[in-house]
Motif scaffolding. Sequence first.
Motif, PDB file in Angstrom:
ATOM      1  N   HIS A 422     -40.888 -10.863  23.662  1.00 34.84           N
ATOM      2  CA  HIS A 422     -40.805 -12.351  23.268  1.00 34.84           C
ATOM      3  C   HIS A 422     -40.148 -12.766  22.945  1.00 34.84           C
ATOM      4  O   HIS A 422     -40.340 -13.950  22.892  1.00 34.84           O
ATOM      5  CB  HIS A 422     -41.438 -11.208  21.265  1.00 34.84           C
ATOM      6  N   THR A 423     -39.099 -12.132  22.520  1.00 37.57           N
ATOM      7  CA  THR A 423     -37.871 -13.115  22.775  1.00 37.57           C
ATOM      8  C   THR A 423     -37.997 -14.351  23.893  1.00 37.57           C
ATOM      9  O   THR A 423     -37.164 -15.214  23.943  1.00 37.57           O
ATOM     10  CB  THR A 423     -36.317 -12.658  22.447  1.00 37.57           C
ATOM     11  N   GLN A 424     -38.100 -13.292  24.932  1.00 31.73           N
ATOM     12  CA  GLN A 424     -37.515 -13.415  26.161  1.00 31.73           C
ATOM     13  C   GLN A 424     -38.733 -14.314  26.990  1.00 31.73           C
ATOM     14  O   GLN A 424     -38.661 -15.811  27.130  1.00 31.73           O
ATOM     15  CB  GLN A 424     -37.421 -12.778  27.441  1.00 31.73           C
ATOM     16  N   LEU A 425     -39.680 -14.270  26.205  1.00 27.48           N
ATOM     17  CA  LEU A 425     -41.101 -15.685  27.020  1.00 27.48           C
ATOM     18  C   LEU A 425     -40.521 -16.021  25.438  1.00 27.48           C
ATOM     19  O   LEU A 425     -41.043 -18.013  26.490  1.00 27.48           O
ATOM     20  CB  LEU A 425     -42.438 -14.891  26.533  1.00 27.48           C
ATOM     21  N   ASN A 426     -40.698 -16.750  24.651  1.00 31.15           N
ATOM     22  CA  ASN A 426     -40.553 -17.619  23.676  1.00 31.15           C
ATOM     23  C   ASN A 426     -39.076 -18.294  24.816  1.00 31.15           C
ATOM     24  O   ASN A 426     -38.980 -20.299  24.830  1.00 31.15           O
ATOM     25  CB  ASN A 426     -39.950 -17.289  22.633  1.00 31.15           C
ATOM     26  N   ILE A 427     -37.918 -18.156  25.171  1.00 32.32           N
ATOM     27  CA  ILE A 427     -36.755 -19.212  25.833  1.00 32.32           C
ATOM     28  C   ILE A 427     -37.467 -19.606  27.458  1.00 32.32           C
ATOM     29  O   ILE A 427     -37.233 -20.563  28.010  1.00 32.32           O
ATOM     30  CB  ILE A 427     -35.766 -17.935  26.613  1.00 32.32           C
ATOM     31  N   ILE A 428     -38.132 -18.470  27.810  1.00 33.92           N
ATOM     32  CA  ILE A 428     -38.766 -18.940  28.881  1.00 33.92           C
ATOM     33  C   ILE A 428     -40.043 -20.240  29.188  1.00 33.92           C
ATOM     34  O   ILE A 428     -40.615 -21.343  29.777  1.00 33.92           O
ATOM     35  CB  ILE A 428     -39.842 -18.232  30.184  1.00 33.92           C
ATOM     36  N   TYR A 429     -40.181 -20.250  27.659  1.00 34.92           N
ATOM     37  CA  TYR A 429     -41.808 -20.948  27.368  1.00 34.92           C
ATOM     38  C   TYR A 429     -41.399 -22.241  27.124  1.00 34.92           C
ATOM     39  O   TYR A 429     -41.186 -23.530  27.397  1.00 34.92           O
ATOM     40  CB  TYR A 429     -42.236 -20.054  25.911  1.00 34.92           C
ATOM     41  N   ARG A 430     -39.097 -22.273  27.116  1.00 31.35           N
ATOM     42  CA  ARG A 430     -38.847 -24.053  26.474  1.00 31.35           C
ATOM     43  C   ARG A 430     -38.024 -23.958  27.497  1.00 31.35           C
ATOM     44  O   ARG A 430     -37.051 -25.080  27.608  1.00 31.35           O
ATOM     45  CB  ARG A 430     -37.810 -23.044  25.743  1.00 31.35           C
ATOM     46  N   TYR A 431     -37.886 -23.312  28.808  1.00 35.06           N
ATOM     47  CA  TYR A 431     -36.945 -23.559  30.132  1.00 35.06           C
ATOM     48  C   TYR A 431     -37.289 -25.038  30.151  1.00 35.06           C
ATOM     49  O   TYR A 431     -38.635 -25.883  29.996  1.00 35.06           O
ATOM     50  CB  TYR A 431     -37.755 -23.269  31.209  1.00 35.06           C
ATOM     51  N   LYS A 432     -36.195 -25.594  30.763  1.00 32.20           N
ATOM     52  CA  LYS A 432     -35.645 -26.694  31.888  1.00 32.20           C
ATOM     53  C   LYS A 432     -36.197 -26.984  32.895  1.00 32.20           C
ATOM     54  O   LYS A 432     -35.847 -25.388  33.861  1.00 32.20           O
ATOM     55  CB  LYS A 432     -34.469 -27.529  31.340  1.00 32.20           C
ATOM     56  N   THR A 433     -37.015 -27.080  33.561  1.00 29.38           N
ATOM     57  CA  THR A 433     -36.474 -26.952  35.027  1.00 29.38           C
ATOM     58  C   THR A 433     -36.070 -28.201  36.085  1.00 29.38           C
ATOM     59  O   THR A 433     -34.758 -28.756  35.003  1.00 29.38           O
ATOM     60  CB  THR A 433     -38.061 -27.473  35.578  1.00 29.38           C
ATOM     61  N   GLU A 434     -35.404 -27.955  37.277  1.00 28.06           N
ATOM     62  CA  GLU A 434     -34.617 -29.256  38.429  1.00 28.06           C
ATOM     63  C   GLU A 434     -33.234 -28.901  37.731  1.00 28.06           C
ATOM     64  O   GLU A 434     -32.425 -30.017  37.793  1.00 28.06           O
ATOM     65  CB  GLU A 434     -35.092 -30.171  38.216  1.00 28.06           C
ATOM     66  N   GLU A 435     -32.960 -27.658  37.246  1.00 24.99           N
ATOM     67  CA  GLU A 435     -31.038 -27.081  37.577  1.00 24.99           C
ATOM     68  C   GLU A 435     -30.802 -27.560  38.993  1.00 24.99           C
ATOM     69  O   GLU A 435     -31.008 -25.513  39.091  1.00 24.99           O
ATOM     70  CB  GLU A 435     -30.927 -26.513  36.255  1.00 24.99           C
ATOM     71  N   TYR A 436     -29.858 -28.211  39.160  1.00 24.66           N
ATOM     72  CA  TYR A 436     -29.512 -28.091  39.916  1.00 24.66           C
ATOM     73  C   TYR A 436     -27.835 -27.580  40.131  1.00 24.66           C
ATOM     74  O   TYR A 436     -27.747 -26.461  41.143  1.00 24.66           O
ATOM     75  CB  TYR A 436     -28.772 -29.013  40.460  1.00 24.66           C
ATOM     76  N   SER A 437     -27.109 -26.631  39.015  1.00 24.20           N
ATOM     77  CA  SER A 437     -25.669 -26.469  39.086  1.00 24.20           C
ATOM     78  C   SER A 437     -26.027 -25.169  38.898  1.00 24.20           C
ATOM     79  O   SER A 437     -26.407 -24.320  38.801  1.00 24.20           O
ATOM     80  CB  SER A 437     -25.332 -27.204  37.714  1.00 24.20           C
ATOM     81  N   ASP A 438     -24.562 -24.671  39.554  1.00 21.72           N
ATOM     82  CA  ASP A 438     -24.010 -23.168  39.095  1.00 21.72           C
ATOM     83  C   ASP A 438     -24.194 -22.291  37.944  1.00 21.72           C
ATOM     84  O   ASP A 438     -24.189 -21.315  37.814  1.00 21.72           O
ATOM     85  CB  ASP A 438     -23.573 -22.711  40.197  1.00 21.72           C
ATOM     86  N   THR A 439     -24.871 -22.837  37.441  1.00 24.28           N
ATOM     87  CA  THR A 439     -24.862 -22.757  35.768  1.00 24.28           C
ATOM     88  C   THR A 439     -26.063 -23.149  35.336  1.00 24.28           C
ATOM     89  O   THR A 439     -26.203 -22.497  34.106  1.00 24.28           O
ATOM     90  CB  THR A 439     -23.745 -23.037  34.619  1.00 24.28           C
ATOM     91  N   ALA A 440     -27.165 -22.781  35.912  1.00 24.07           N
ATOM     92  CA  ALA A 440     -28.321 -22.739  35.274  1.00 24.07           C
ATOM     93  C   ALA A 440     -28.434 -21.844  34.937  1.00 24.07           C
ATOM     94  O   ALA A 440     -28.479 -21.071  34.873  1.00 24.07           O
ATOM     95  CB  ALA A 440     -29.292 -23.663  37.016  1.00 24.07           C
ATOM     96  N   VAL A 441     -29.491 -22.098  33.483  1.00 20.75           N
ATOM     97  CA  VAL A 441     -30.247 -20.801  33.393  1.00 20.75           C
ATOM     98  C   VAL A 441     -31.710 -20.436  33.600  1.00 20.75           C
ATOM     99  O   VAL A 441     -32.088 -19.353  33.589  1.00 20.75           O
ATOM    100  CB  VAL A 441     -30.264 -21.466  31.642  1.00 20.75           C
TER     101      VAL A 441
END
Length: 649
Positions: A422-441
């Motif tokens: 449930h927790t991880q699904l909520n995190i993915i649901y709120r993902y930002k996209t197009e993260e180009y850095s090596d610190t991307a989530v």
Amino acid sequence: MHEPLEELLPKGSAPSPAAARNSGAGADGKSPPESVPVVDVGAVSVGRGRAPSVSLENVDSLPPLPDPAATVAAPSASSERQDTEAALKSSTSEFGEIEMHEQNRDSSDSVRDGDAEAAVEKPSGWVEEEEASPEKPSRKASFCHDISDNVKATIRPCPSLSANLNNYDSAEDASAPANGSPVMEEAWERLNKSYVFYKGKPVGTLAAMDPNADALNYNQVFVRDFVPSGLACLMKRDMEPEIVKNFLLKTLHLQGWEKRIDNFTLGEGVMPASFKVGFDLQDRKERLVADFGGSAIGRVAPVDSGFWWIILLRSYTKCTHDYSLADLPVVQKGMKLILNLCLSDGFDTLPTLLCADGCSMIDRRMGVYGYPIEIQALFYFALRCAQQLLKPERDGKELIERIDKRIMALSFHFRKYYWMDHTQLNIIYRYKTEEYSDTAVNKFNVIPESIPDWVFDFMPLRGGYFIGNVSPARMDFRWFLVGNCIAILSSLATPAQATAIMELIEDRWEDLIGEMPLKITYPALEGHEWRIVTGCDPKNTRWSYHNGGSWPVLLWLLTAACIKTGRPQTAKRAIELVEKRLAKDGWPEYYDGRSGRYIGKQARKYQTWSISGYLIAKLMIENPANISIISFEEDKKISKPRLTRSTSF
């Protein structure tokens, strides 16, 4: 599940000389002589019990395998080595893979050194004779969780799971009936009838024995199908290890022949998907004919066959304490060939294996291409088995080091990126996209809008599971039972994750178990998605076959996972459902419908692995110590990854 295998070689084709498996595969361009007529003797080779109904050749009987109790209580190392050497020497007169033929005896020295034996090249899938040379075992395999020397097996569950199996004494069930209920008696009888014999010796079991359906390739021995049959023979009170040993050696020999589909030659380490016994009318000899994927749907080689072979080899060794088999140079080389296919350098940036659709139990187009969970879990399981079985001599030490590194990387990647709760699904649901850095989530640039609607209702507040696939911009959120259960048994799942998986199964019982265990995948593909993903496959319609069908064979995997996580009552509940109908329905291959209420529209009856899957489940419930031969405890060397990620905003 299976499709027809071509009965004979093409006209005008026949064996032609070439080097053996380690000399490199390839065509020599010579025109072969006329083909040899062969008839399929699958039906002739099947009999009740352990003796063939028809003997085509008089062969010397194989000496009995070492008794497990006697082996464990061996008085001294020297006497044990002498007994093993004598047994191996006497077996060379008959047993195919350790048989020396007159024309090739000069090559025996090279085999003892671990090199491939000299042989005659055959066309793809055609096997005439086998040869190899035994070597005295140089050491006992180092098992971390061997059954104790007093033969009273102690099963040690993961400490965090609080399973009530500590100090389990297998002798406690000594008073239990040998066969149990009438359903078990019928199951054992039908399993014995499915035995396939080659040169008078059992080498496997038929996929199915439905008298009212065309045989197609259900009259063959499939590698993945035989695993539950082999485990049942190892777990039963009067153990039958001979058929497992014969199967391991015969399939190993098939691995050594050239494998060609059209004009392309497959890798040396590829194991066959299946084989059958034929009879050469001209030479009056039995022959083995193998399929390496050339007759499968889509012409896909079986990636899982090699992994299941290594897993079964470890189970055989742990159960019988016959370490000499795994120590044979040909067996060591076979394992190395399988693993080298998977550990070779390439363009991969991930530790998981890239696979085509249809390369495992789901052998038709079902959108599991990429990095499917079943293959990754079996890969990890096989790597851990190989850690125990491989000898460090020669190139073995380097391979073991590569295995150690891959296990570390694979476990981290799988536990972190495949896990969903449930927790991880909520995190993915709120993902930002197009993260180009090596610190991307959002490392794989998954688009939150791609999350299917059903996941939000399916995911409970407690519990979780490993999703089906993770690749760039793609997450397959479907539930796949085989991959999740194998992850538990191999300890690819952490104790906390294993507990969460079982909680999900119990919470979503009606969806995943229903009236007939167990859903191979959930949910089913329907409508437009079904047309796009399966290509309008008429066999994989919604809630049927691989598309949400219910498969009784999976009962043994669920039972093993339940026992390991200390939840035997959950397994008993599923077994009771199976016992209500499976035998009465004729042991079908699969069931259809959202709840598994109907026998599959194209399901074969008297499916062997439906029978053996039920037997293993019952044997493990009666004696939970049996799980020790098909499971691992958690590897303490692997650091536990964090299961949560920080937000990207």
